[in-house]
Write a protein that holds these residues in place. Structure first.
Motif, PDB file in Angstrom:
ATOM      1  N   VAL A  32      68.702  11.326  44.715  1.00 28.80           N
ATOM      2  CA  VAL A  32      68.570  12.780  44.729  1.00 28.80           C
ATOM      3  C   VAL A  32      69.119  13.267  43.398  1.00 28.80           C
ATOM      4  N   ASP A  33      68.283  13.947  42.642  1.00 28.34           N
ATOM      5  CA  ASP A  33      68.593  14.357  41.275  1.00 28.34           C
ATOM      6  C   ASP A  33      68.709  15.879  41.252  1.00 28.34           C
ATOM      7  N   SER A  34      69.901  16.363  40.930  1.00 27.00           N
ATOM      8  CA  SER A  34      70.145  17.804  40.899  1.00 27.00           C
ATOM      9  C   SER A  34      70.607  18.209  39.508  1.00 27.00           C
ATOM     10  N   PRO A  35      69.814  19.017  38.782  1.00 31.04           N
ATOM     11  CA  PRO A  35      70.212  19.412  37.430  1.00 31.04           C
ATOM     12  C   PRO A  35      71.279  20.499  37.459  1.00 31.04           C
ATOM     13  N   ALA A  36      71.882  20.745  36.300  1.00 27.42           N
ATOM     14  CA  ALA A  36      72.763  21.898  36.179  1.00 27.42           C
ATOM     15  C   ALA A  36      71.998  23.165  36.517  1.00 27.42           C
ATOM     16  N   ALA A  37      72.682  24.156  37.035  1.00 29.42           N
ATOM     17  CA  ALA A  37      72.028  25.389  37.471  1.00 29.42           C
ATOM     18  C   ALA A  37      71.384  26.115  36.289  1.00 29.42           C
ATOM     19  N   PRO A  38      70.260  26.794  36.528  1.00 29.81           N
ATOM     20  CA  PRO A  38      69.621  27.561  35.453  1.00 29.81           C
ATOM     21  C   PRO A  38      70.594  28.570  34.842  1.00 29.81           C
ATOM     22  N   HIS A  75      75.836  19.225  45.716  1.00 27.04           N
ATOM     23  CA  HIS A  75      74.991  19.382  44.527  1.00 27.04           C
ATOM     24  C   HIS A  75      75.042  20.804  43.971  1.00 27.04           C
ATOM     25  N   ALA A  76      74.844  21.803  44.812  1.00 27.47           N
ATOM     26  CA  ALA A  76      74.761  23.175  44.321  1.00 27.47           C
ATOM     27  C   ALA A  76      76.056  23.645  43.669  1.00 27.47           C
ATOM     28  N   PRO A  77      77.237  23.444  44.299  1.00 30.14           N
ATOM     29  CA  PRO A  77      78.450  23.898  43.608  1.00 30.14           C
ATOM     30  C   PRO A  77      78.736  23.137  42.319  1.00 30.14           C
ATOM     31  N   LEU A  78      78.370  21.862  42.249  1.00 31.40           N
ATOM     32  CA  LEU A  78      78.551  21.134  40.996  1.00 31.40           C
ATOM     33  C   LEU A  78      77.545  21.607  39.947  1.00 31.40           C
ATOM     34  N   ALA A  79      76.321  21.918  40.375  1.00 30.48           N
ATOM     35  CA  ALA A  79      75.322  22.458  39.448  1.00 30.48           C
ATOM     36  C   ALA A  79      75.786  23.789  38.870  1.00 30.48           C
ATOM     37  N   ALA A  80      76.418  24.608  39.698  1.00 27.69           N
ATOM     38  CA  ALA A  80      76.909  25.904  39.239  1.00 27.69           C
ATOM     39  C   ALA A  80      78.015  25.755  38.198  1.00 27.69           C
ATOM     40  N   ARG A  81      78.688  24.613  38.209  1.00 28.21           N
ATOM     41  CA  ARG A  81      79.733  24.345  37.221  1.00 28.21           C
ATOM     42  C   ARG A  81      79.183  23.636  35.983  1.00 28.21           C
ATOM     43  N   GLY A  82      77.861  23.395  35.960  1.00 28.53           N
ATOM     44  CA  GLY A  82      77.232  22.802  34.790  1.00 28.53           C
ATOM     45  C   GLY A  82      76.995  21.313  34.867  1.00 28.53           C
ATOM     46  N   THR A 124      73.884  16.063  38.943  1.00 28.98           N
ATOM     47  CA  THR A 124      74.383  15.016  39.838  1.00 28.98           C
ATOM     48  C   THR A 124      73.230  14.142  40.305  1.00 28.98           C
ATOM     49  N   ILE A 125      73.475  12.835  40.287  1.00 29.30           N
ATOM     50  CA  ILE A 125      72.513  11.823  40.715  1.00 29.30           C
ATOM     51  C   ILE A 125      73.164  11.057  41.861  1.00 29.30           C
ATOM     52  N   ALA A 126      72.697  11.301  43.086  1.00 26.45           N
ATOM     53  CA  ALA A 126      73.207  10.570  44.251  1.00 26.45           C
ATOM     54  C   ALA A 126      72.238   9.431  44.557  1.00 26.45           C
ATOM     55  N   VAL A 127      72.774   8.238  44.762  1.00 24.84           N
ATOM     56  CA  VAL A 127      71.965   7.014  44.783  1.00 24.84           C
ATOM     57  C   VAL A 127      72.037   6.317  46.137  1.00 24.84           C
ATOM     58  N   ASP A 128      70.891   5.844  46.615  1.00 24.72           N
ATOM     59  CA  ASP A 128      70.874   4.816  47.655  1.00 24.72           C
ATOM     60  C   ASP A 128      71.031   3.469  46.968  1.00 24.72           C
TER      61      ASP A 128
END
Length: 296
Positions: A28-34, A59-66, A69-73
């Motif tokens: 699951v790949d979550s970029p930094a927030a726009p 993911h969302a709170p970490l994205a908001a901090r810039g 996040t890549i969560a891996v199986d």
């Protein structure tokens, strides 16, 4: 790899394959927030019987901090392929080298790269750093202790391994549900997405992965002194209670590592699921403290 229909990725994230020199892994790949300046990337490793979805609410709170996040199986875990019965494929050193391959596949643009492992994932992350710490800016051990798990949890894992020796995955699922409330070790990990996702990811995980990593959890030696010699900043984060590694043991490990220590009140062995917002904020605060001025 196909996305699990029982799980909807958080907004602005995607479930995709990460192709590496050691195979393809579901992430699951979550970029930094726009509109937020990127500050780095976190590579997140789940625990025993867990999956990448366990970090969904972080993911969302970490994205908001810039932070991307890549969560891996991991290999043989949920949507990442692996051998059905060959336990040697899941030796600790093999899983550690998978993590290094994942880091390499993300490339130089994903720097600084912070490594975080939950429970079993923390011990795999530790093994990866002991092989080669160079790809990483820091290591966070979330509810992940210095050596083998507690005696009560060793017994749960033994029951699980005994069941897997004589039952298929569907039969074992029913057996472990009878063991009591779901737990991270010896039962289905507490996760995001409800009972349907928990069952789906259990059935998708390879039996050899569970048998091999379960054995590792019950025999892992204390490698804290080795880790303390690695020139990385460390963060030991846990809930206020933990049946898998007692909290005083985690306190002692943090002292030995000269690590930042965070206790998430109201959380147990899965702070990422129990109290994801304060957990994400604590992780981001640690990562922020390591960011050089020219990286902001």
């Amino acid at each position: 790899m196909t996305s699990d229909p029982a799980f909807t990725p958080p907004p602005n994230t995607s479930t995709r394959p990460l192709r590496t020199a050691r195979g393809t892994f579901a992430v699951v790949d979550s970029p930094a927030a726009p509109g937020v300046r990127p500050r780095g990337t976190g590579l997140l490793l789940p625990g025993f019987t867990g999956s990448k979805e366990d970090f969904a609410l972080m993911h969302a709170p970490l994205a908001a901090r810039g932070y991307r996040t890549i969560a891996v199986d991991g290999r043989g875990q949920h949507e990442s392929d692996g051998p059905e019965r060959d336990e040697s494929a899941y030796e600790r050193s093999e899983l550690a080298r998978d993590v290094l391959a994942q880091a390499a596949a993300l490339g130089p643009l994903d720097t600084p790269l912070h490594l975080l492992g939950h429970s079993l994932g923390g011990q795999i992350a530790r093994a990866a750093v002991l092989i080669d710490h160079a790809p990483f800016r820091s290591l966070t051990l979330m509810a992940s202790g210095p050596a083998r798990i507690s005696p009560s949890q060793q017994q749960r894992v033994k029951l699980l391994r005994d069941a897997l020796a004589v039952m298929d995955m569907a039969e074992t699922w029913q057996a472990i549900l009878a063991m009591g409330p779901p737990e991270e070790v010896g039962g289905p990990a507490r996760g995001i997405g409800g009972p349907d996702l928990l069952r789906r990811r259990w059935l998708a995980t390879k039996p050899a992965q569970l048998i091999a990593t379960g054995r590792q959890l019950t025999t892992e030696p204390d490698r804290v002194d080795e880790l303390a010699a690695v020139p990385l900043p460390f963060h030991v984060l846990s809930g206020a209670t933990d049946d898998t590694w007692p909290v005083p043991l985690l306190d002692e490990m943090a002292v030995r590592l000269k690590a930042r220590r965070t206790v998430i009140e109201g959380a147990e062995h899965s702070p990422n699921a129990d109290r994801p917002l304060p957990t994400a904020e604590a992780v981001a605060d640690f990562w922020d403290s390591l960011t050089a001025p020219d990286e902001v």
